[in-house]
Structure formats: structure tokens, C-alpha cells
Design a protein around this motif. Structure first.
Motif: not given
Length: 201
Positions: A106-126
Motif C-alpha cells: 500500500i504505497d499510494s492512495r490508489a492502492a489503498a482504494l484497491g484494498v478497501s474495495y476488497v474489505l468493503e465487498g467482504a462486508t457486503l458478502g457477510g
């Protein structure tokens, strides 16, 4: 000359690029396995904790979450911790859980967005997993399954807000690539970590 097709939106790019990894991991998660019992569920949550703990810490320490996305409302770790305690672990045992050392870069805001997309998607799937755990194990938010419904009634709204946030980013091709690369890396490292903790089918 035929018109040049517009580049895919960030959301389309994320969905396309991560679809295969997402499906592969979903198939291996034991939520719908006949072997799912309280012991396996507790080990699974402990493994989730071991991944989320260093990942959320890194996101916050680097302060790379773009402005306008209130990350304080999206922290999952305290709820995971409360679930593990509800399932019988004491605070010291939770603190002693192994944590993942191989994390997406995670070395940029763009990378942080990519990580957040997975974490938020997992929350929806929960939401689907929450119903399964209630039926199979009799657990709810007060007895060890709060993580699977961490946003409660706000789940749909927060996912839509997140997608709208992604839609509002005017990222160029290079940054879009950074976002999708980080999202794919998050899936890959998460599956690798869960595998190492022997909780996948």
C-alpha cells in the motif's frame, strides 16, 4: 473509422480484474461446508483477525485513505475482537493470535482504494454468511457473529456510498491499474494467509 470505446469505469475494471480471484476464494471458504462447527468458525474468525489487524493498521498508519471516505466508520477490527471474546477467547489470547506478515503493498492512495474495495465487498458478502451462521451454529451479533453484520442496517447504504465514491474518482489509466493491482493482491494474500491457517476447504 470506428469510434474508440471509452475505457471501463473504475468499478467495472475492479469487478473484471478481481472476479476470478473472488470466485476462487469464495468456493474455498468453509461457511457452507457441512464441516462448519463452532471450532472451525472460531478458527476462521481468528484467521480473519490475523489478516485484518495488520492490514487496517497499515491503512491507518500510512494515512493513505483518500479524503471524503470516512474510514473511521469502516474499521472492522474491534468487532472481530468482540466476536472472538464472545466465542470464549480472553483478551490476552486474542492479542497472542498470529498475524499475517505478507500483505499487499500500500504505497499510494490508489492502492489503498484497491484494498478497501476488497474489505468493503467482504462486508457486503457477510450478509449471506450471517444467515448461514445463524442457521448452522445459532450465532447472532451478540454471540460471536457481529463481524458478519458489522454495518447492520447500513450495509447496503455504505456499499452504495463506497461505489459512488469510486465512481467519482477521475483516475487515469496508470492509477486505475494501481487500484486493480492492489485489489487482486489483497485477494491473493488473503487466500494464502487463510490457507496457512488451515481454515479453507
Amino acid at each position: 473509422m470506428s469510434p474508440v470505446a471509452p475505457p471501463p469505469s473504475l468499478i467495472q475494471a475492479l469487478r473484471t480484474e478481481t472476479a476470478e480471484l473472488h470466485v476462487a476464494l469464495e468456493k474455498r471458504l468453509p461457511f457452507f461446508s457441512p464441516h462448519l462447527d463452532l471450532g472451525l468458525y472460531q478458527r476462521l474468525l481468528a484467521a480473519y483477525y490475523g489478516f485484518y489487524q495488520p492490514l487496517e493498521e497499515r491503512l491507518h498508519r500510512l494515512a493513505l485513505i483518500p479524503s471524503g471516505l470516512d474510514q473511521s466508520q469502516r474499521i472492522k477490527l474491534p468487532v472481530l475482537r468482540a466476536d472472538l471474546i464472545a466465542l470464549g477467547k480472553d483478551a490476552a489470547a486474542v492479542d497472542a493470535l498470529p498475524v499475517c506478515r505478507e500483505l499487499p503493498q500500500i504505497d499510494s492512495r490508489a492502492a489503498a482504494l484497491g484494498v478497501s474495495y476488497v474489505l468493503e465487498g467482504a462486508t457486503l458478502g457477510g450478509q449471506i454468511l450471517r444467515r448461514r451462521v445463524a442457521e448452522q451454529l445459532g450465532l447472532d451479533a451478540s454471540s460471536g457473529a457481529a463481524f458478519l453484520n458489522v454495518y447492520g442496517e447500513l450495509t447496503g447504504r455504505r456499499w452504495k456510498d463506497f461505489l459512488q465514491y469510486l465512481d467519482d474518482r477521475n483516475l487515469g489509466e496508470a492509477q486505475t491499474l494501481e487500484v486493480t493491482h492492489a485489489a487482486k493482491a489483497t485477494f491473493t494474500y488473503f487466500e494464502r494467509w487463510l490457507d496457512s491457517q488451515k481454515v479453507l476447504s
